[in-house]
Design a protein around this motif. Structure first.
Motif, PDB file in Angstrom:
ATOM      1  N   GLU A   1      88.336  11.375  37.842  1.00 27.66           N
ATOM      2  CA  GLU A   1      88.719  10.008  37.854  1.00 27.66           C
ATOM      3  C   GLU A   1      87.477   9.006  38.140  1.00 27.66           C
ATOM      4  O   GLU A   1      87.750   7.770  38.356  1.00 27.66           O
ATOM      5  N   PHE A   2      86.266   9.653  37.860  1.00 29.14           N
ATOM      6  CA  PHE A   2      85.066   8.906  38.216  1.00 29.14           C
ATOM      7  C   PHE A   2      84.256   8.825  37.007  1.00 29.14           C
ATOM      8  O   PHE A   2      83.898   9.634  36.325  1.00 29.14           O
ATOM      9  N   LEU A   3      83.773   7.379  36.705  1.00 31.19           N
ATOM     10  CA  LEU A   3      82.778   7.120  35.758  1.00 31.19           C
ATOM     11  C   LEU A   3      81.713   6.429  36.394  1.00 31.19           C
ATOM     12  O   LEU A   3      81.593   5.743  36.910  1.00 31.19           O
ATOM     13  N   MET A   4      80.589   6.968  36.034  1.00 32.61           N
ATOM     14  CA  MET A   4      79.385   6.540  36.358  1.00 32.61           C
ATOM     15  C   MET A   4      78.622   5.669  35.272  1.00 32.61           C
ATOM     16  O   MET A   4      78.392   6.051  34.148  1.00 32.61           O
ATOM     17  N   ILE A   5      77.925   4.341  35.774  1.00 32.07           N
ATOM     18  CA  ILE A   5      77.319   3.639  34.650  1.00 32.07           C
ATOM     19  C   ILE A   5      75.863   3.555  35.061  1.00 32.07           C
ATOM     20  O   ILE A   5      75.498   3.237  36.237  1.00 32.07           O
ATOM     21  N   GLY A   6      74.790   3.781  34.185  1.00 33.86           N
ATOM     22  CA  GLY A   6      73.523   3.684  34.636  1.00 33.86           C
ATOM     23  C   GLY A   6      72.409   3.684  33.393  1.00 33.86           C
ATOM     24  O   GLY A   6      72.843   4.328  32.461  1.00 33.86           O
ATOM     25  N   ASN A   7      71.340   3.380  33.931  1.00 35.38           N
ATOM     26  CA  ASN A   7      70.260   3.482  32.936  1.00 35.38           C
ATOM     27  C   ASN A   7      69.245   4.711  32.744  1.00 35.38           C
ATOM     28  O   ASN A   7      68.598   4.953  31.946  1.00 35.38           O
ATOM     29  N   SER A   8      69.433   5.705  33.817  1.00 35.52           N
ATOM     30  CA  SER A   8      68.568   6.679  33.747  1.00 35.52           C
ATOM     31  C   SER A   8      69.615   8.136  33.323  1.00 35.52           C
ATOM     32  O   SER A   8      70.454   8.566  34.088  1.00 35.52           O
ATOM     33  N   LEU A   9      69.214   8.750  32.218  1.00 28.68           N
ATOM     34  CA  LEU A   9      69.662   9.948  31.570  1.00 28.68           C
ATOM     35  C   LEU A   9      69.787  11.053  32.732  1.00 28.68           C
ATOM     36  O   LEU A   9      70.958  11.528  33.216  1.00 28.68           O
ATOM     37  N   LYS A  10      68.647  10.920  33.234  1.00 30.52           N
ATOM     38  CA  LYS A  10      68.277  11.944  34.343  1.00 30.52           C
ATOM     39  C   LYS A  10      69.125  12.137  35.432  1.00 30.52           C
ATOM     40  O   LYS A  10      69.628  13.125  36.142  1.00 30.52           O
ATOM     41  N   SER A  11      69.069  10.644  36.063  1.00 28.58           N
ATOM     42  CA  SER A  11      69.800  10.557  37.379  1.00 28.58           C
ATOM     43  C   SER A  11      71.322  10.072  37.364  1.00 28.58           C
ATOM     44  O   SER A  11      71.856  10.275  38.344  1.00 28.58           O
ATOM     45  N   ASP A  12      71.577   9.549  36.332  1.00 30.84           N
ATOM     46  CA  ASP A  12      72.965   8.621  36.538  1.00 30.84           C
ATOM     47  C   ASP A  12      73.834   9.265  35.307  1.00 30.84           C
ATOM     48  O   ASP A  12      74.894   8.897  35.498  1.00 30.84           O
ATOM     49  N   ILE A  13      73.459  10.204  34.387  1.00 32.21           N
ATOM     50  CA  ILE A  13      74.102  10.489  33.380  1.00 32.21           C
ATOM     51  C   ILE A  13      74.429  12.092  33.377  1.00 32.21           C
ATOM     52  O   ILE A  13      75.789  12.575  33.546  1.00 32.21           O
ATOM     53  N   LEU A  14      73.333  12.807  33.111  1.00 29.50           N
ATOM     54  CA  LEU A  14      73.559  14.132  33.047  1.00 29.50           C
ATOM     55  C   LEU A  14      74.033  14.866  34.400  1.00 29.50           C
ATOM     56  O   LEU A  14      74.985  15.772  34.055  1.00 29.50           O
ATOM     57  N   PRO A  15      73.863  14.818  35.571  1.00 26.26           N
ATOM     58  CA  PRO A  15      74.504  15.317  36.503  1.00 26.26           C
ATOM     59  C   PRO A  15      75.893  15.161  36.838  1.00 26.26           C
ATOM     60  O   PRO A  15      76.618  15.907  37.090  1.00 26.26           O
ATOM     61  N   LEU A  16      76.305  14.062  36.207  1.00 25.26           N
ATOM     62  CA  LEU A  16      77.815  13.638  36.222  1.00 25.26           C
ATOM     63  C   LEU A  16      78.685  14.437  35.267  1.00 25.26           C
ATOM     64  O   LEU A  16      79.522  15.074  35.517  1.00 25.26           O
TER      65      LEU A  16
END
Lengths: 243, 243
Positions: B174-189
Motif C-alpha cells: 500500500e506504499f508508493l515512494m516518489i524520489g529522484n534517486s534510483l539507488k535510494s528512493d526506487i530500487l530498495p522499495l
C-alpha cells in the motif's frame, strides 16, 4: 516527598551520559584543543571562546561532534589571527575523528537495569545530537534489543517531547523519563505533566546547566546511579500490591 | 507496461531534489572549492579527490553539509601539502555556512501536487542526511502541514524502509515512494515489494548513480515532473471506478 510511579507504562532513557560516557570525551577533546592553542591563548580563554562559538553555531550545526569540530576550526583561525599551521588544523580534524571512533563505555548497571525494567515496561531512547553518531553508539552499545523505539531529536524542548509522545500514543501521565540533564531530560517533562528522574553525571556541559529548582517546587527525584531505579520502581509496585 | 496504483494508501516523498533544489547547491559549492584550490590542482582532480574523500568519510560523517565541509577542509590540507592559507580554510567554512543558510526553492508544482494528493492519501517524507538541516528545510518549505509523518534516516537501504513501514504500520503493497534517486528512493522499495515512481532531477550526485535497470526488469515508472503524478494516480482511480 513521595512520588508515585505506579501507573508508569513507558520509560524513556536519555543516552549520552545516562547510558554511556559522553561528556568526558568532549572534555578530553577540549583539553587537547587548548594544548594545540597554547601558543595563542590560555586554556581558560580557549575553553570560553570555544563554548561561546558552539552556542552561536547551534542553529547552523546543531548538537554533536561534527559541529564541535567545525567550531574548533573556526576558533583556531580566529585565536591565532589566521596564523595557525595546517598541521594544527589537521590535528583538530583528528580529534574529531577519534571522538567518532570512541568505544561505547556503558555506565554502571545499565545492562542489569534495562534487562529488569524491560520485563515490566516499554523502554524507549530519546536522544539528541547527530543521527548517524547516535545510531553508531546504540549499535556498539549492544542495548538495542531492550528498546521498542529509538528517537533521535534535534532538540529536547517540551514541544519535541509532546510530539513524540503523541506520535507513539503514550499518555504523559504514563511516561517516565530518565536522564542526566535537568534542562533537557527533566524540566520539559515535568512541564508537560509527565514524570522524570534525574541521574546526574559527574560532568555536565555548561550549556545543559540550569539554576537548580527551589525545594518547594520539587516535582522530581534525583538518584546517584541507574541501579537505584530498581528499588524505587519495585518498592512502588509492592506498595501497589499491598493496597 | 501498466502499473496499478489503485490500492496505494500512503505516499512517501524524498525531499532533496524531489521537493526542492539541493544538488545544485552542492555543485555550486564544489565549483567554488575548486576555484579556491586552483593554485594546487585542476578543477577535475579537485572534484575527484573531494568525491573520494566524501565516500571514505561517510561512515564517520554520514550524509549532509557538515560532513561535506569537513571533507573539503581535509582535501584542502592534502592537495596543498599543508600549505593552504588560513584565509582559504575560512572561505571553505563559509561555503558551508552559506549552504546551511540557503533558501528552500521548491520544484515545479510541488504545492499543487501535495495539496491534491493529501486529500486522498496519507503523505509522509522519508529523507536522509542531517537531522537539523532537514528539519530546517522542511520548516522553511511551508510544506509541513501536508505530511502525517517526517522520517529522517541515516541511510536509505531496504532495511531502513522495512523498519519504517513496520513502525508506521504501513503494508509495503500500500506504499508508493516518489524520489529522484534510483539507488535510494526506487530500487530498495521495489525489492521490498512496495512501489516507487522515479522523478529524475537534472543533476544527480555520482554516489547516487546506478547502472540503469534492464527493460525486462522494469518494475517502476519514470516521470519528468511531480505534476505528472496527478493524472497517473487519477487515471488509476477512474479505472477503479469503472470496474
Amino acid at each position: 516527598m513521595e512520588i508515585d510511579y505506579t501507573n508508569i507504562k513507558v520509560i524513556g532513557f536519555d543516552a549520552d551520559d545516562t547510558l554511556w560516557v559522553n561528556e568526558t570525551y568532549f572534555r578530553d577533546a577540549e583539553l587537547e584543543f587548548s594544548k594545540l592553542m597554547a601558543a595563542y591563548e590560555t586554556a581558560n580563554k580557549v575553553d570560553q571562546e570555544l563554548f561561546k562559538r558552539q552556542i552561536e553555531n547551534l542553529p547552523f550545526y546543531g548538537y554533536g561532534i561534527k559541529g564541535f569540530i567545525l567550531s574548533m576550526v573556526e576558533i583556531a583561525l580566529e585565536l591565532s589571527n589566521n596564523s595557525v599551521s595546517n598541521e594544527t588544523i589537521g590535528a583538530i580534524l583528528n580529534i574529531g575523528k577519534d571522538m567518532l571512533n570512541k568505544p561505547v563505555e556503558l555506565l554502571d548497571g545499565v545492562n542489569e537495569v534495562l534487562h529488569t525494567l524491560s520485563q515490566d515496561y516499554r523502554l524507549i531512547v530519546v536522544t539528541k545530537g547527530d543521527l548517524l553518531d547516535q545510531e553508531r553508539k546504540l549499535k556498539k552499545s549492544g542495548l538495542l534489543d531492550y528498546f521498542h523505539h529509538i528517537e533521535v531529536v534535534s532538540d529536547k524542548q517540551e514541544a519535541n517531547y509532546s510530539k513524540l509522545l503523541n506520535h507513539l500514543e503514550i499518555k504523559p501521565s504514563e511516561f517516565l523519563m530518565i536522564g542526566n540533564s535537568l534542562k533537557s531530560d527533566i524540566l520539559p517533562l515535568i512541564n508537560i505533566k509527565a514524570r522524570a528522574i534525574h541521574v546526574p553525571f559527574h560532568t555536565t556541559w555548561i550549556h545543559e546547566q540550569v539554576v537548580p529548582n527551589k525545594p518547594d517546587n520539587k516535582k522530581f527525584e534525583t538518584i546517584n546511579s541507574l541501579v537505584d531505579l530498581l528499588p524505587m520502581l519495585n518498592k512502588n509496585r509492592n506498595d501497589k500490591h499491598k493496597r
